[in-house]
Design a protein around this motif. Structure first.
Motif, mmCIF file in Angstrom:
data_model
loop_
_atom_site.group_PDB
_atom_site.id
_atom_site.type_symbol
_atom_site.label_atom_id
_atom_site.label_comp_id
_atom_site.label_asym_id
_atom_site.label_seq_id
_atom_site.Cartn_x
_atom_site.Cartn_y
_atom_site.Cartn_z
ATOM 1 N N MET A 101 10.681 -2.735 -7.619
ATOM 2 C CA MET A 101 9.480 -3.356 -8.178
ATOM 3 C C MET A 101 8.283 -2.947 -7.327
ATOM 4 S SD MET A 101 10.806 -7.163 -9.258
ATOM 5 C CE MET A 101 9.314 -7.428 -10.229
ATOM 6 N N GLY A 102 7.126 -2.826 -7.963
ATOM 7 C CA GLY A 102 5.937 -2.439 -7.215
ATOM 8 C C GLY A 102 4.778 -2.145 -8.138
ATOM 9 N N SER A 103 3.780 -1.443 -7.587
ATOM 10 C CA SER A 103 2.624 -1.017 -8.375
ATOM 11 C C SER A 103 2.736 0.483 -8.616
ATOM 12 C CB SER A 103 1.327 -1.333 -7.626
ATOM 13 O OG SER A 103 1.149 -2.739 -7.528
ATOM 14 N N TYR A 104 2.558 0.885 -9.873
ATOM 15 C CA TYR A 104 2.752 2.277 -10.243
ATOM 16 C C TYR A 104 1.627 2.748 -11.157
ATOM 17 C CZ TYR A 104 7.439 0.735 -8.969
ATOM 18 O OH TYR A 104 8.503 0.175 -8.307
ATOM 19 N N VAL A 139 -3.009 2.067 -12.769
ATOM 20 C CA VAL A 139 -2.103 1.308 -11.895
ATOM 21 C C VAL A 139 -1.730 -0.023 -12.539
ATOM 22 C CG1 VAL A 139 -1.845 0.183 -9.650
ATOM 23 C CG2 VAL A 139 -3.020 2.397 -9.812
ATOM 24 N N LYS A 140 -0.416 -0.286 -12.580
ATOM 25 C CA LYS A 140 0.100 -1.555 -13.094
ATOM 26 C C LYS A 140 1.254 -2.005 -12.215
ATOM 27 C CE LYS A 140 -0.851 -0.698 -18.021
ATOM 28 N NZ LYS A 140 -0.232 -0.594 -19.363
ATOM 29 N N SER A 141 1.473 -3.300 -12.161
ATOM 30 C CA SER A 141 2.643 -3.841 -11.460
ATOM 31 C C SER A 141 3.813 -3.891 -12.428
ATOM 32 C CB SER A 141 2.339 -5.244 -10.937
ATOM 33 O OG SER A 141 1.315 -5.198 -9.978
ATOM 34 N N GLY A 142 5.005 -3.638 -11.890
ATOM 35 C CA GLY A 142 6.156 -3.691 -12.773
ATOM 36 C C GLY A 142 7.432 -3.294 -12.079
ATOM 37 N N THR A 176 7.382 5.218 -1.634
ATOM 38 C CA THR A 176 8.134 3.963 -1.515
ATOM 39 C C THR A 176 9.592 4.247 -1.870
ATOM 40 O OG1 THR A 176 6.182 2.718 -2.231
ATOM 41 C CG2 THR A 176 8.304 1.571 -2.257
#
Length: 378
Positions: free
Chosen positions: A210-213, A268-271, A182
């Protein structure tokens, strides 16, 4: 360990050894160069030393085996594992490129033993090139052009002079280019504050998204994995010590055991992430670092046993490592070169008192000469 791309079996013992050696090398350099940017390729250094490893014997080989953390593997297994590792690292992904090259560049007329050559050509694809070192500018051009080609121009010079006694260069080059899975939006990059180790700060371009990592957090640091390409086979891992600690304290935790444990903890977390855009070159002579890791015999001159490599008396002059890295909105480009320079093994000082001589006995505290004389017939 099996690569999902091409199903090449890579010996897990070699991966473990390279991980240990890499952290040992990095941590030793960090202590030798505190509060400095450091960027190395442990894989490049290990591959170059592995080629040389095939040319040593006796105590030198024992020291290298221990320093490279290869005590659990036979020389044949090491070479086979390095061969498979290099093949496995070539990724089947249009957005990720990894290329590895090795070379043996020798002085015209200098002879290497057939078995040493055969092993390095078979397992490392290290082709032999004879060079006229008596024409130093031409020799430098050939060597540095090879380096520039293999690193796509990111490292255009590694050898700056040809020593009159130089006989051989063993060289490894690694080139990596990966686009982020990304990419960062360039319009969101802005100058923001970056805090330095001396408590000062500067304005620097910071990329954000911003996204999922895949992330991991502890009481002392945060970490994130940023994947490259479509398949995510390669990632950049960024570890940020918490504001109440520092990089030096974090480095004390940086062990192979902790690393392997941390790799299992990412979830995996959003942030939101914000990382600096940067570009740097790094260059270091590794002699003192490798000696600190237990490889004193490798640099032992006449004491070092290079009999599997050549019948000539040779010595290691230097191990030079140079890297390049650029991280931007599109991805990362990095290159590394490791050069081992071998020279004629010359005694540091040789004196054969076989003819008439002068001698004196001096008190070095006061400078008083107590005796002096000429001996013409002992």
């Amino acid at each position: 360990m099996t690569s999902p791309n091409n199903l090449i079996n890579v010996d897990a013992r070699l991966v473990a050894a390279n991980t240990k050696f890499g952290f040992n090398l990095f941590n030793t350099l960090s202590k030798q160069q505190p509060n400095k940017n450091i960027f190395i390729s442990p894989t490049s250094v290990a591959l170059a030393l592995s080629m040389a490893y095939n040319g040593v014997s006796g105590e030198t080989k024992q020291e290298m085996t221990k320093a490279l953390e290869l005590t659990k593997m036979s020389p044949k297994a090491i070479n086979a594992a390095n061969h498979n590792l290099q093949k496995s690292l070539q990724k089947d992904d249009p957005k990720v490129q990894v290329s590895i090259a090795n070379a043996l560049l020798v002085r015209q007329g200098f002879s290497l033993k057939p078995e040493f050559l055969q092993i390095n050509q078979q397992y490392y694809q290290a082709n032999l090139t004879e060079i006229d070192f008596e024409s130093p500018q031409e020799a430098l051009s050939i060597i540095n052009n090879w380096v520039s080609e293999k690193t796509h121009g990111k490292i255009d010079k590694i050898v700056t002079k040809i020593n009159p006694n130089t006989l051989l260069f063993l060289i490894n080059a690694i080139y990596f280019k990966g686009n982020w899975e990304t990419p960062f939006d360039q319009s969101k990059t802005a100058n923001k504050t970056f805090y330095l180790t001396d408590s000062s700060s500067k304005q620097h371009p910071m990329m954000s998204q911003m996204g999922s990592y895949r992330c991991y957090e502890t009481e002392t640091f945060q970490a994130v994995s940023l994947p490259y390409g479509k398949k995510g086979a390669l990632s950049m891992y960024i570890f940020l010590p918490n504001s109440n600690t520092n990089l030096a304290t974090f480095s004390q935790q940086l062990t192979p055991e902790n690393w392997n444990k941390w790799m299992q903890e990412f979830r995996v977390k959003s942030g939101m992430i914000e990382i600096p855009r940067f570009k740097m070159e790094y260059e270091v002579q590794l002699k003192d670092t490798l000696i600190a890791l237990g490889m004193a015999e490798f640099f032992g001159g006449l004491k070092t046993d290079f009999s599997p490599m050549t019948d000539s008396q040779v010595a290691v002059e230097s191990v030079k490592h140079k890297t390049f890295v650029e991280v931007n909105e599109e991805g990362t480009e990095a290159a590394a070169v490791t050069v081992i320079e071998m020279t004629r093994s010359m005694p540091a000082f040789e004196m054969n008192v076989n003819r008439p001589f002068f001698c004196a006995i001096r008190d070095n505290t006061t400078g008083t000469i107590l005796f002096m004389g000429i001996i013409v017939d002992p």
